[in-house]
Design a protein around this motif. Structure first.
Motif, PDB file in Angstrom:
ATOM      1  N   PHE A 511       0.863  -1.184   0.000  1.00 58.62           N
ATOM      2  CA  PHE A 511       0.000   0.000   0.000  1.00 58.62           C
ATOM      3  C   PHE A 511       0.897   1.230   0.000  1.00 58.62           C
ATOM      4  O   PHE A 511       1.330   1.718   1.034  1.00 58.62           O
ATOM      5  CB  PHE A 511      -0.916  -0.026   1.223  1.00 58.62           C
ATOM      6  CG  PHE A 511      -1.959  -1.102   1.170  1.00 58.62           C
ATOM      7  CD1 PHE A 511      -3.208  -0.857   0.629  1.00 58.62           C
ATOM      8  CD2 PHE A 511      -1.669  -2.378   1.627  1.00 58.62           C
ATOM      9  CE1 PHE A 511      -4.161  -1.859   0.556  1.00 58.62           C
ATOM     10  CE2 PHE A 511      -2.618  -3.391   1.559  1.00 58.62           C
ATOM     11  CZ  PHE A 511      -3.867  -3.123   1.018  1.00 58.62           C
ATOM     12  N   LYS A 512       1.188   1.710  -1.196  1.00 61.22           N
ATOM     13  CA  LYS A 512       2.115   2.830  -1.329  1.00 61.22           C
ATOM     14  C   LYS A 512       1.548   3.871  -2.288  1.00 61.22           C
ATOM     15  O   LYS A 512       0.665   3.573  -3.103  1.00 61.22           O
ATOM     16  CB  LYS A 512       3.486   2.342  -1.807  1.00 61.22           C
ATOM     17  CG  LYS A 512       3.467   1.535  -3.091  1.00 61.22           C
ATOM     18  CD  LYS A 512       4.831   0.931  -3.349  1.00 61.22           C
ATOM     19  CE  LYS A 512       4.803   0.034  -4.591  1.00 61.22           C
ATOM     20  NZ  LYS A 512       6.096  -0.620  -4.830  1.00 61.22           N
ATOM     21  N   HIS A 513       2.081   5.074  -2.172  1.00 58.22           N
ATOM     22  CA  HIS A 513       1.609   6.166  -3.016  1.00 58.22           C
ATOM     23  C   HIS A 513       2.120   5.986  -4.441  1.00 58.22           C
ATOM     24  O   HIS A 513       3.311   5.772  -4.669  1.00 58.22           O
ATOM     25  CB  HIS A 513       2.094   7.500  -2.460  1.00 58.22           C
ATOM     26  CG  HIS A 513       1.708   8.677  -3.313  1.00 58.22           C
ATOM     27  ND1 HIS A 513       0.399   9.020  -3.548  1.00 58.22           N
ATOM     28  CD2 HIS A 513       2.464   9.580  -3.982  1.00 58.22           C
ATOM     29  CE1 HIS A 513       0.362  10.085  -4.327  1.00 58.22           C
ATOM     30  NE2 HIS A 513       1.600  10.441  -4.602  1.00 58.22           N
ATOM     31  N   ILE A 514       1.212   6.039  -5.392  1.00 61.79           N
ATOM     32  CA  ILE A 514       1.567   5.912  -6.805  1.00 61.79           C
ATOM     33  C   ILE A 514       1.163   7.201  -7.517  1.00 61.79           C
ATOM     34  O   ILE A 514       0.005   7.632  -7.422  1.00 61.79           O
ATOM     35  CB  ILE A 514       0.839   4.711  -7.458  1.00 61.79           C
ATOM     36  CG1 ILE A 514       1.208   3.412  -6.736  1.00 61.79           C
ATOM     37  CG2 ILE A 514       1.166   4.610  -8.936  1.00 61.79           C
ATOM     38  CD1 ILE A 514       0.375   2.217  -7.152  1.00 61.79           C
ATOM     39  N   SER A 515       2.124   7.823  -8.184  1.00 62.98           N
ATOM     40  CA  SER A 515       1.818   9.050  -8.932  1.00 62.98           C
ATOM     41  C   SER A 515       0.962   8.691 -10.141  1.00 62.98           C
ATOM     42  O   SER A 515       1.442   8.098 -11.110  1.00 62.98           O
ATOM     43  CB  SER A 515       3.119   9.730  -9.386  1.00 62.98           C
ATOM     44  OG  SER A 515       3.874  10.124  -8.274  1.00 62.98           O
ATOM     45  N   GLU A 608      -5.296   1.807   5.092  1.00 61.17           N
ATOM     46  CA  GLU A 608      -4.716   1.380   3.812  1.00 61.17           C
ATOM     47  C   GLU A 608      -4.857   2.465   2.753  1.00 61.17           C
ATOM     48  O   GLU A 608      -3.947   2.688   1.946  1.00 61.17           O
ATOM     49  CB  GLU A 608      -5.374   0.072   3.368  1.00 61.17           C
ATOM     50  CG  GLU A 608      -4.965  -1.113   4.225  1.00 61.17           C
ATOM     51  CD  GLU A 608      -5.780  -2.361   3.998  1.00 61.17           C
ATOM     52  OE1 GLU A 608      -5.369  -3.435   4.471  1.00 61.17           O
ATOM     53  OE2 GLU A 608      -6.856  -2.277   3.356  1.00 61.17           O
ATOM     54  N   ALA A 609      -6.005   3.160   2.754  1.00 58.90           N
ATOM     55  CA  ALA A 609      -6.199   4.264   1.807  1.00 58.90           C
ATOM     56  C   ALA A 609      -5.223   5.403   2.102  1.00 58.90           C
ATOM     57  O   ALA A 609      -4.639   5.994   1.189  1.00 58.90           O
ATOM     58  CB  ALA A 609      -7.637   4.762   1.882  1.00 58.90           C
ATOM     59  N   MET A 610      -5.020   5.703   3.387  1.00 56.63           N
ATOM     60  CA  MET A 610      -4.047   6.734   3.774  1.00 56.63           C
ATOM     61  C   MET A 610      -2.648   6.351   3.319  1.00 56.63           C
ATOM     62  O   MET A 610      -1.883   7.197   2.832  1.00 56.63           O
ATOM     63  CB  MET A 610      -4.069   6.924   5.290  1.00 56.63           C
ATOM     64  CG  MET A 610      -5.358   7.530   5.835  1.00 56.63           C
ATOM     65  SD  MET A 610      -5.430   7.476   7.647  1.00 56.63           S
ATOM     66  CE  MET A 610      -4.188   8.720   8.080  1.00 56.63           C
ATOM     67  N   ALA A 611      -2.291   5.062   3.479  1.00 54.23           N
ATOM     68  CA  ALA A 611      -0.965   4.589   3.065  1.00 54.23           C
ATOM     69  C   ALA A 611      -0.752   4.768   1.567  1.00 54.23           C
ATOM     70  O   ALA A 611       0.374   4.963   1.109  1.00 54.23           O
ATOM     71  CB  ALA A 611      -0.789   3.124   3.454  1.00 54.23           C
ATOM     72  N   CYS A 612      -1.832   4.711   0.804  1.00 50.86           N
ATOM     73  CA  CYS A 612      -1.751   4.897  -0.650  1.00 50.86           C
ATOM     74  C   CYS A 612      -1.793   6.377  -1.043  1.00 50.86           C
ATOM     75  O   CYS A 612      -1.863   6.704  -2.228  1.00 50.86           O
ATOM     76  CB  CYS A 612      -2.890   4.154  -1.335  1.00 50.86           C
ATOM     77  SG  CYS A 612      -2.727   2.358  -1.279  1.00 50.86           S
ATOM     78  N   GLN A 664      -0.014  13.978   3.381  1.00 50.06           N
ATOM     79  CA  GLN A 664       0.183  14.010   4.833  1.00 50.06           C
ATOM     80  C   GLN A 664      -0.315  12.717   5.484  1.00 50.06           C
ATOM     81  O   GLN A 664       0.264  12.240   6.463  1.00 50.06           O
ATOM     82  CB  GLN A 664      -0.545  15.218   5.434  1.00 50.06           C
ATOM     83  CG  GLN A 664       0.100  16.557   5.077  1.00 50.06           C
ATOM     84  CD  GLN A 664      -0.615  17.721   5.731  1.00 50.06           C
ATOM     85  OE1 GLN A 664      -0.436  17.978   6.919  1.00 50.06           O
ATOM     86  NE2 GLN A 664      -1.439  18.428   4.961  1.00 50.06           N
ATOM     87  N   ALA A 665      -1.375  12.163   4.929  1.00 51.95           N
ATOM     88  CA  ALA A 665      -1.916  10.902   5.447  1.00 51.95           C
ATOM     89  C   ALA A 665      -0.898   9.777   5.293  1.00 51.95           C
ATOM     90  O   ALA A 665      -0.698   8.961   6.201  1.00 51.95           O
ATOM     91  CB  ALA A 665      -3.211  10.551   4.717  1.00 51.95           C
TER      92      ALA A 665
END
Length: 690
Positions: A511-515, A608-612, A664-665
């Motif tokens: 669960f990671k941020h994807i541009s 999980e949504a915050m992690a993304c 920030q999340a």
């Protein structure tokens, strides 16, 4: 324009292999798949190897020779070949082995059809020095569980592998043996998928290997070191390979004993630390002094196998129990977790317990009664499903089973050093095990049932939940809740002090941020139940020009469908269940995650949504308001349809607000809810029982 580069680069390293070169190269020339190049690295041979190879390079343009002036070792030689490789795929073969003629055709077809697979391997026929087949090496046959088996031991035959040439996959050259095992574990650390063909692809010469004890011990030690590095990456995202002086391995390997079995836990920890810090003096000191007398005994015993075996039986008969028993929530099975798509998420922490050597075995006391053999095959090594006997059918059967579970499975209960509940509904087997067998247990709840019943104004349920919680908290050795609010409530209500806060974890590698420029508006993932306040959420979105996709299932599903149909909301869609590991790919398509519950414990899907990196719109209620900071890491509304509607309108006025809150999340999750952070907290509790 069509590429002229070969599809496969086959890499072979040779050191004094003159008697094998002809048969190996001929097996490659005779392949049915012809689009390849063959890179042969002569690693400082002193026999006629180089002359024989040159004969082939002059005859075949696709064969090239790379020369080492001196013997540099297998890992460095293979890396030289990989750096020169032009192919889409890198394939391995050892000079003393023979490729079956359809090998590369089958492996290329497999990789072309399975784009998600990075590396694949195969089985091997065993041959003797005369080239005669004397058996088959079946290292592994179930590709689905290859990852689990690799974490236990090397189950891949190195000369059978073929992998994608991504320009950054090389062997680590300090590994003079087990370099392939280190490579596989590093690929797992990069979340690469490895697969296995259940058929032979080579003839594997078992006569040319060196079976000396010193080499075996060295290989075993390097294997342990590869595992140690894997554990370090799991915990810190990097390992201490560069800092480690591999000369220490020679010191450890020269002792002709199984070091992990011989050394006391204290000494073993010191040696492990010394390995990390490359402190050769510390290693030598403890090998000689802390366990010196044992070394002397073992050196004598090793000369007499019978005495050695007898000694082992006596010394290690009374093994300390390091098993965990997990009691599932009432009526819940592994199959239920699979169907709802949360199996991988729920087992992650237990898999880590095995990998980090916190427990030897973990028993899952579930309500499964079918397909147990298949289920256990799917699970991580040493995690075992303990099933419900088929005689206990239906709801009444489950009630009876929960009461007699400790008696039916008393042998496994006794083998556990501690039990752990999954929620309050699993309280009965835990307290009965405590009363009958004096078995300590950890009482873990994701939410406090009596508190939720109180908020929901369910008086009878509140009294029943309070009674169950009172008994369980009083008998539990340790208890775990997921928030500060729950901790204060439990301590005040039941006058207990052994309450720990461990929030739910998120695997931030998955669960990671994807541009990605999200095109869709709103998404909800979770259970379709009354406390989720879904009708008000649907009413709010339905009156806007925004779309909402709902993933999940539950008791309110039919009611929700009828409501959507009645109100003619064409912008609301029910998508069904989704596997937890696929949620990140779904979330990246949406601008905002929405969850408008009446109450929560420590909501996993919001975390999980915050992690993304998603902006979360949620209600200002117990459980959620402890996770989200209004207008910083989320946006909070009241539970009414009108308040939810106003919140959505506010967020969609400015995309910059959505982006800022999401980023920030993500940082908040990394600080407080990452798998590594939560695992460290769990370990501190579980170490008390080991």
């Amino acid at each position: 324009m069509k590429s002229t580069n070969p599809k496969i680069s086959i890499i072979v390293a040779v050191h004094n292999g003159e008697k094998y070169i002809d048969r190996c190269i001929k097996s490659l020339i005779n392949q049915t798949y012809k689009n390849y190049e063959l890179l042969i690295v002569d690693d400082g041979s002193t026999d006629n190897s180089r002359l024989i190879i040159k004969k082939y390079t002059q005859k075949y343009k696709k064969i090239s020779l790379i020369k080492n002036d001196k013997n540099e070792g297998l890992a460095r030689s293979l890396n030289k070949g990989i750096k020169k490789a032009k192919g889409k795929y890198i394939a391995r073969i050892d000079i003393d082995d023979i490729c079956l003629k359809n090998r590369f055709k089958k492996q290329v077809i497999f990789l072309e059809n399975h784009k998600n697979v990075f590396l694949t391997a195969g089985q091997a026929y065993n041959i003797n020095k005369n080239g005669e087949c004397i058996g088959i090496t079946r290292k592994f046959s179930d590709s689905e569980n290859l990852k689990n088996e690799l974490l236990k031991d090397n189950c891949i035959i190195h000369p059978t592998i073929i992998f994608r040439n991504d320009g950054k996959t090389f062997y680590r050259e300090k590994f003079t043996t087990s370099q392939d095992y280190d490579l596989y574990l590093r690929l797992l650390s990069r979340n690469k998928i490895l697969a296995h063909l259940n058929e032979p692809v080579i003839k594997y010469d078992i006569s040319s290997g060196n079976d000396r004890l010193s080499k075996k011990l060295k290989q075993k030690t390097y294997t342990l070191l590869a595992k140690q590095f894997f554990k370090e990456r799991l915990k810190n995202y990097k390992d201490t390979y560069e800092k480690t002086d591999f000369e220490i391995i020679k010191t450890l390997s020269k002792y002709k004993i199984n070091i992990k079995r011989l050394i006391s836990k204290y000494a073993e920890d010191i040696i492990t630390d010394a390995l990390k810090e490359a402190d050769l003096k510390t290693v030598n000191a403890h090998l000689k002094h802390v366990i010196g007398y044992k070394l002397a005994v073992f050196k004598i015993l090793l000369k007499f196998p019978f005495l050695y075996n007898l000694y082992s039986m006596i010394v290690y008969k009374k093994k300390i129990l390091r098993n965990l028993g997990v009691i599932f929530s009432f009526g819940i099975s592994i199959e239920d977790w699979k169907k709802s798509g949360i199996l991988n998420r729920e087992l992650k922490i237990y898999e880590r317990f095995i990998v980090e050597d916190i427990y030897d075995k973990i028993y899952l006391f579930t309500y499964d009664s079918k397909n147990i053999i298949e289920l256990n095959k799917e699970l991580f090594r040493n995690i075992v499903v303990v099933p419900k006997p088929k005689i206990f059918k239906g709801h009444l059967g489950n009630i009876i089973y929960s009461a007699v579970l400790p008696l039916i499975h008393h042998r496994k209960i006794k083998k556990c050093s501690v039990l752990k509940t999954n929620q309050l509904s699993s309280f009965l087997p835990a307290i009965i095990s405590k009363i009958i067998f004096n078995k300590n247990f950890i009482f873990r709840t994701g939410y406090t049932s009596s508190l939720n019943s109180k908020i929901g104004d369910k008086k009878i349920k509140y009294l029943f939940d309070s009674l169950r919680e009172f008994l369980t908290y009083k008998l539990a050795k340790v208890s775990i809740v997921t928030s500060e609010n729950q901790k204060k409530y439990v301590e005040n209500k039941y006058s207990v002090k052994n309450v720990n806060i461990i929030p739910n974890y998120v695997d931030t590698n998955i669960f990671k941020h994807i541009s990605f420029k999200a095109k869709k508006d709103l998404v909800y993932v979770g259970r379709l139940s009354e406390e989720k306040n879904l009708l008000n959420m649907i009413s709010a979105v339905g009156r806007l020009d925004k779309s909402l996709d709902i993933y999940g299932s539950g008791p309110q599903e039919e009611r929700i469908l009828n409501y959507i149909k009645k109100m003619n909301f064409r912008n609301i869609n029910l998508k069904g269940n989704i596997e937890n590991s696929k949620i990140p790919k779904i979330l990246k398509k949406y601008k905002v995650y929405i969850q408008t519950s009446f109450y929560e414990g420590n909501p996993k899907t919001i975390l999980e949504a915050m992690a993304c990196g998603k902006c979360c719109l949620a209600t200002n209620v117990q459980g959620i308001k402890e996770v989200l900071i209004h207008k910083e890491t989320g946006y909070l509304t009241e539970t009414s349809s009108e308040s939810i509607k106003k919140g959505i309108e506010y967020l969609f006025k400015n995309d910059k607000i959505i982006t800022s809150i999401g980023l920030q999340a993500r940082q908040q999750i990394l600080r407080h809810n990452s798998l590594n952070k939560i695992f460290e907290k769990e370990v501190k509790i579980h170490e008390k029982f080991n």
